[in-house]
Design a protein around this motif. Structure first.
Motif, PDB file in Angstrom:
ATOM      1  N   PHE A 185     113.990 -72.765 -31.836  1.00 52.23           N
ATOM      2  CA  PHE A 185     114.438 -71.526 -32.458  1.00 52.23           C
ATOM      3  C   PHE A 185     114.295 -71.315 -34.017  1.00 52.23           C
ATOM      4  O   PHE A 185     115.191 -72.226 -34.473  1.00 52.23           O
ATOM      5  CB  PHE A 185     116.040 -71.250 -31.932  1.00 52.23           C
ATOM      6  N   GLU A 186     113.564 -70.462 -34.208  1.00 56.62           N
ATOM      7  CA  GLU A 186     113.309 -70.504 -35.574  1.00 56.62           C
ATOM      8  C   GLU A 186     112.830 -71.568 -36.423  1.00 56.62           C
ATOM      9  O   GLU A 186     113.286 -71.796 -37.384  1.00 56.62           O
ATOM     10  CB  GLU A 186     114.549 -69.768 -36.447  1.00 56.62           C
ATOM     11  N   GLY A 187     112.054 -72.322 -35.571  1.00 52.81           N
ATOM     12  CA  GLY A 187     111.663 -73.726 -36.181  1.00 52.81           C
ATOM     13  C   GLY A 187     112.676 -74.782 -36.082  1.00 52.81           C
ATOM     14  O   GLY A 187     112.228 -75.901 -36.682  1.00 52.81           O
ATOM     15  N   LYS A 188     113.784 -74.622 -35.615  1.00 50.32           N
ATOM     16  CA  LYS A 188     114.765 -75.649 -35.400  1.00 50.32           C
ATOM     17  C   LYS A 188     114.845 -76.314 -34.090  1.00 50.32           C
ATOM     18  O   LYS A 188     115.211 -75.168 -33.265  1.00 50.32           O
ATOM     19  CB  LYS A 188     115.916 -75.400 -36.026  1.00 50.32           C
ATOM     20  N   SER A 189     114.714 -77.500 -33.712  1.00 50.91           N
ATOM     21  CA  SER A 189     114.883 -78.074 -32.367  1.00 50.91           C
ATOM     22  C   SER A 189     116.079 -78.440 -31.908  1.00 50.91           C
ATOM     23  O   SER A 189     116.815 -78.890 -33.018  1.00 50.91           O
ATOM     24  CB  SER A 189     113.725 -79.256 -32.330  1.00 50.91           C
TER      25      SER A 189
END
Length: 234
Positions: A185-189
Motif C-alpha cells: 500500500f502506497e509503496g509500503k509492504s
C-alpha cells in the motif's frame, strides 16, 4: 452485570447502545440505566446544586439529591460499588477495568461544576476514578469510557473474531503493529515475517515490536516490565 449512571445529562449516553457495548446489552450480558439526578431535586425548580461554602466560585452538586439517587439503585443492598468519576481519583487502568468486570452492580456518579459535596464521597462512594491528568466538563464521558472498558471484558462480549487478550495493557506492554490486505500500500509492504507462515517467528516478531513500541511510547510501563522480569514477577 448492572450499571447505573447518575447524571443530569442522560441524553449524552446514546453511544452506549452502539458497537460492542450495545451488542452486549442486546445479548443480555449487562444492563445499563441512567438515573436522572433532577428527579431527586430539592425543589420544584429541579435544583440539584448550590454555591460552595467558603466563597469559592462555581457550583457544587448538593448531597440530598445524590444520596437519594444512589439509594434508589439499591446498590448497597446488592453488594455493588459506587464509583465517582473525578480528576483526583485513582488512575483508571486495564487492571482496574478487569477487577470491576467481576462486580454484579456498579453505580457511576457523574460530577459537574466544582464537583460533589464531600459528605457523599465519604458516606457513599466506594471508589474514585480519574481517566487522566486533565479536566473535562462532567463525568459523563469518563463514565462511558469506564463502561466500555469494563463491559468488553465480560465473557461473551467480544465476538469470536475479536479478542481482548492481545490488546494493549492486557499482557503488560502495548500492542504490536497490525496489517491487513493489500500486501503493498502506497509503496509500503507488509513485514515479510507476517507472510512466512512461521508461527514461532511471528510470535517473536510481535513480542519484539510490542516491547519496542512500549519503550518508545510508554517508558514508564517498559521500566516496570523490566523490573518485574528481573525479580521474576512477570
Amino acid at each position: 452485570m448492572r450499571i447505573d449512571c447518575i447524571t443530569i445529562f442522560p441524553e449524552m449516553f446514546a453511544p452506549i447502545s452502539q458497537s460492542i457495548v450495545g451488542r452486549a446489552q442486546k445479548n443480555g450480558l449487562f444492563s445499563f440505566n441512567t438515573v436522572y439526578l433532577r428527579d431527586f431535586a430539592v425543589n420544584d425548580y429541579g435544583q440539584v446544586d448550590d454555591s460552595p461554602y467558603g466563597g469559592e466560585p462555581g457550583m457544587v452538586l448538593r448531597p440530598e439529591p445524590l444520596a437519594a439517587a444512589i439509594q434508589s439503585t439499591h446498590v448497597k443492598e446488592d453488594g455493588g460499588k459506587v464509583i465517582y468519576l473525578t480528576a483526583d481519583g485513582v488512575p483508571f487502568s486495564h487492571k482496574l477495568a478487569s477487577e470491576l468486570s467481576h462486580e454484579e452492580h456498579l453505580v457511576l456518579v457523574c460530577g459537574h461544576y466544582k464537583g460533589i459535596d464531600e459528605r457523599i464521597r465519604e458516606n457513599y462512594v466506594d471508589l474514585e476514578i480519574s481517566i487522566g491528568d486533565f479536566v473535562v466538563s462532567g463525568g459523563e464521558l469518563p463514565a462511558m469510557l469506564v463502561t466500555d472498558a469494563v463491559v468488553r471484558l465480560l465473557p461473551g462480549a467480544l465476538g469470536h473474531k475479536e479478542s481482548g487478550e492481545t490488546d494493549s495493557f492486557a499482557q503488560g506492554p502495548l500492542g504490536w503493529p497490525v496489517y491487513t490486505r493489500p500486501e503493498v500500500f502506497e509503496g509500503k509492504s507488509v513485514p515479510e515475517v507476517l507472510l512466512s507462515g512461521h508461527h514461532q517467528r511471528i510470535s517473536e516478531w510481535r513480542r519484539a515490536e510490542s516491547l519496542k513500541r512500549t519503550q518508545e511510547r510508554r517508558p514508564d510501563i517498559y521500566e516496570k516490565l523490566q523490573i518485574d522480569t528481573k525479580f521474576g514477577t512477570q
